[in-house]
Design a protein around this motif. Structure first.
Motif, PDB file in Angstrom:
ATOM      1  N   VAL A 299      34.164  49.684  49.458  1.00  0.00           N
ATOM      2  CA  VAL A 299      34.748  48.361  50.530  1.00  0.00           C
ATOM      3  C   VAL A 299      33.085  47.882  50.516  1.00  0.00           C
ATOM      4  O   VAL A 299      32.594  46.202  49.996  1.00  0.00           O
ATOM      5  N   GLY A 300      32.163  48.463  51.414  1.00  0.00           N
ATOM      6  CA  GLY A 300      31.435  48.386  52.365  1.00  0.00           C
ATOM      7  C   GLY A 300      30.247  47.885  51.008  1.00  0.00           C
ATOM      8  O   GLY A 300      28.802  47.087  51.355  1.00  0.00           O
ATOM      9  N   THR A 301      30.173  48.473  49.780  1.00  0.00           N
ATOM     10  CA  THR A 301      29.515  48.576  49.199  1.00  0.00           C
ATOM     11  C   THR A 301      28.820  48.093  47.905  1.00  0.00           C
ATOM     12  O   THR A 301      27.996  47.231  47.358  1.00  0.00           O
ATOM     13  N   LEU A 302      30.276  47.281  47.947  1.00  0.00           N
ATOM     14  CA  LEU A 302      30.155  45.861  46.696  1.00  0.00           C
ATOM     15  C   LEU A 302      29.680  44.714  47.751  1.00  0.00           C
ATOM     16  O   LEU A 302      28.744  43.794  47.192  1.00  0.00           O
ATOM     17  N   MET A 327      32.921  60.485  48.523  1.00  0.00           N
ATOM     18  CA  MET A 327      34.418  60.074  49.191  1.00  0.00           C
ATOM     19  C   MET A 327      34.972  60.589  48.321  1.00  0.00           C
ATOM     20  O   MET A 327      35.001  60.563  46.710  1.00  0.00           O
ATOM     21  N   SER A 328      36.332  61.659  48.615  1.00  0.00           N
ATOM     22  CA  SER A 328      37.455  61.945  48.031  1.00  0.00           C
ATOM     23  C   SER A 328      38.555  61.007  47.683  1.00  0.00           C
ATOM     24  O   SER A 328      39.095  60.638  46.094  1.00  0.00           O
ATOM     25  N   ASP A 329      38.409  60.163  47.792  1.00  0.00           N
ATOM     26  CA  ASP A 329      39.051  58.549  47.189  1.00  0.00           C
ATOM     27  C   ASP A 329      38.349  57.431  47.702  1.00  0.00           C
ATOM     28  O   ASP A 329      37.436  57.565  48.727  1.00  0.00           O
ATOM     29  N   ASP A 330      39.093  56.139  47.589  1.00  0.00           N
ATOM     30  CA  ASP A 330      38.405  54.515  48.722  1.00  0.00           C
ATOM     31  C   ASP A 330      40.239  53.701  48.343  1.00  0.00           C
ATOM     32  O   ASP A 330      41.318  54.412  47.945  1.00  0.00           O
ATOM     33  N   LEU A 331      40.062  52.792  48.637  1.00  0.00           N
ATOM     34  CA  LEU A 331      40.817  51.956  48.621  1.00  0.00           C
ATOM     35  C   LEU A 331      41.281  50.709  47.785  1.00  0.00           C
ATOM     36  O   LEU A 331      41.854  49.818  47.097  1.00  0.00           O
ATOM     37  N   LEU A 332      39.732  50.436  46.327  1.00  0.00           N
ATOM     38  CA  LEU A 332      39.541  49.551  45.740  1.00  0.00           C
ATOM     39  C   LEU A 332      40.777  50.093  44.586  1.00  0.00           C
ATOM     40  O   LEU A 332      41.212  50.995  44.330  1.00  0.00           O
ATOM     41  N   THR A 333      41.275  48.872  44.259  1.00  0.00           N
ATOM     42  CA  THR A 333      42.488  48.988  42.621  1.00  0.00           C
ATOM     43  C   THR A 333      41.644  49.405  41.479  1.00  0.00           C
ATOM     44  O   THR A 333      42.382  49.956  40.618  1.00  0.00           O
ATOM     45  N   PRO A 349      35.929  35.130  42.170  1.00  0.00           N
ATOM     46  CA  PRO A 349      35.531  34.051  43.839  1.00  0.00           C
ATOM     47  C   PRO A 349      35.558  35.177  44.227  1.00  0.00           C
ATOM     48  O   PRO A 349      36.632  36.449  45.099  1.00  0.00           O
ATOM     49  N   GLY A 350      34.593  35.172  45.660  1.00  0.00           N
ATOM     50  CA  GLY A 350      34.813  35.616  47.307  1.00  0.00           C
ATOM     51  C   GLY A 350      33.800  36.862  46.459  1.00  0.00           C
ATOM     52  O   GLY A 350      32.957  36.651  45.574  1.00  0.00           O
ATOM     53  N   ILE A 351      33.903  37.831  47.603  1.00  0.00           N
ATOM     54  CA  ILE A 351      33.218  39.591  47.459  1.00  0.00           C
ATOM     55  C   ILE A 351      33.744  40.038  45.961  1.00  0.00           C
ATOM     56  O   ILE A 351      33.162  40.691  45.082  1.00  0.00           O
ATOM     57  N   GLY A 352      34.986  39.767  45.161  1.00  0.00           N
ATOM     58  CA  GLY A 352      35.472  40.971  44.113  1.00  0.00           C
ATOM     59  C   GLY A 352      36.479  41.681  45.341  1.00  0.00           C
ATOM     60  O   GLY A 352      36.624  42.911  44.747  1.00  0.00           O
ATOM     61  N   ILE A 353      36.804  41.953  46.508  1.00  0.00           N
ATOM     62  CA  ILE A 353      37.257  43.348  46.774  1.00  0.00           C
ATOM     63  C   ILE A 353      38.941  43.059  46.222  1.00  0.00           C
ATOM     64  O   ILE A 353      39.242  43.000  47.193  1.00  0.00           O
ATOM     65  N   ASP A 354      39.481  43.577  46.009  1.00  0.00           N
ATOM     66  CA  ASP A 354      41.063  44.088  45.993  1.00  0.00           C
ATOM     67  C   ASP A 354      41.523  45.815  46.249  1.00  0.00           C
ATOM     68  O   ASP A 354      41.363  46.665  45.493  1.00  0.00           O
TER      69      ASP A 354
END
Ligand code: MUC
Ligand code: MG
Length: 369
Positions: A299-302, A327-333, A349-354
């Motif tokens: 998320v922060g990298t995006l 990281m072993s996993d993350d939150l993005l779809t 639109p936006g940052i693109g964090i899904d």
């Protein structure tokens, strides 16, 4: 369009391999997901990475600062009124990642409302950045093997080497081994996280004079005022202020006092609004910048690449955009992908964090998981 609520969700995702450096180490990403909602149902998202050893923030303090200090005064404000939102948050000294996550989530709402990527709203320069990978402390052979893996799998050819160990011989050996094993086709620079004294720093730089380093970051503390100025005067490459230049005012002090001549911009601690101010200060003063990494998740990298790709001067150097790979996993779809050494922004639109709801449910700490 008004801000109707701000949600703060602490989560924890283990690293497969801890990142170690002179001022601390990270084994688990203990971050806070921040969601800003507007009264017409748009949700903006960002993350705040707690870095207790550097900035004193913890997951608990980030949640408390947002929920008790900021949200009660920000909820009800217009989402476009970023200056007014900052005038509320900037009453409080400190809490940089809490403030930044709120700022970036608001920009995400604005991008979604206008149907524009945040990169386009900020500056729209390009749509991707070259990636630099940060190599944490280990024995020389392990650090070389990691760099080779990053080059062979992801096409990454720029490496920031963590230094600042005492004695400095091990760090010098690592840089030498990287140059010898990976050859001239890679870029190397060093970050000491304040681990050396000014004189140790210069001795180490002299010992590495033949290695073609391109930057030296925060080798000694900025509070070694005269020693640091002396070091910067003798440093053969741009000297980057990182944790000593976390606000526009600190940037001015560091640059004007000769304590640095380049600046690391981290959206994790200055969001989009204050990163923009810092970038324009640096551009105006002729100081180089590098897009830094506060050991961000995806998320922060995006967020970092959304900002870095928006301007010409932030793309002149590779951005530090790859530590989520440990990281072993993350939150993005849809996970981020580094291809041929580059990371792209998302053309939405936006940052693109899904956010993947199942992953969030698995890693969040606030619902008995
Ligand atoms: C860096 O550039 O110093 C280490 C601690 C932190 O907050 O960021 C990292 C990387
Ligand atoms: Mg640094």
């Amino acid at each position: 369009m008004k801000i109707s609520s701000i949600e703060t969700i602490p989560f924890a995702i283990p690293y497969t391999k801890p990142l170690r450096f002179a001022s601390g180490e990270v084994h688990t990403a203990q971050h806070v997901l921040v969601r800003v909602r507007s009264d017409d149902g748009i949700v903006g998202v960002a993350e705040a990475p707690a870095r207790p050893f550097t900035y004193g923030e913890t997951q608990e303090s980030i949640v408390a600062a947002i929920q008790t200090l900021f949200a009660p005064r920000i909820v009800g404000m217009d989402v476009m009124d970023r200056e007014a939102v900052h005038s509320v948050m900037d009453r409080t000294v400190g809490n940089p990642t809490a403030k930044s996550a709120v700022d970036m989530a608001i920009w995400d709402v604005i991008g979604k409302a206008l149907g524009q990527p945040v990169t386009a709203l900020l500056g729209g320069y390009t749509d991707s950045m070259k990636v630099s990978h940060m190599l944490g402390f280990a024995e020389p052979a392990k650090m070389v093997a990691e760099a080779e893996r990053m080059r062979d799998i992801y096409g990454i050819t720029t490496f920031k080497v963590k230094v600042g160990r005492k004695p400095f011989k091990l760090d010098v050996d690592v840089c030498r081994a990287l140059r010898e094993e990976l050859g001239d086709g890679i870029e190397l620079y060093v970050d000491g996280n304040r681990g050396w004294t000014p004189s140790e720093s210069l001795r180490a730089l002299n010992a590495m004079a033949d290695l073609d380093l391109t930057l030296a970051e925060e080798l000694c503390p900025a509070d070694d005022v005269l020693g640091r100025k002396w070091l910067v005067n003798h440093c053969p490459v741009p000297f980057v202020a990182d944790e000593s230049a976390t606000t526009p005012g600190e940037v001015t002090r560091e640059l004007l006092s000769g304590a640095a001549n380049a600046v690391s911009i981290k959206t994790a601690r200055t969001g989009f609004s204050h990163s923009q101010r810092i970038l324009f200060q640096c551009d105006g003063m002729g100081a180089e910048v590098v897009m830094g990494n506060q050991i961000d998740g995806q998320v922060g990298t995006l967020c970092t690449v959304a900002f870095g790709a928006a301007f010409k001067s932030t793309t002149l150097r590779a951005g530090e955009l790859s530590n989520f790979l440990d990281m072993s996993d993350d939150l993005l779809t849809e996970p981020l992908e580094i291809v041929a050494g580059r990371l792209s922004t998302r053309q939405v639109p936006g940052i693109g964090i899904d956010i993947d709801p199942e992953k969030l449910a698995r890693y969040r700490l606030d619902q008995g998981n």
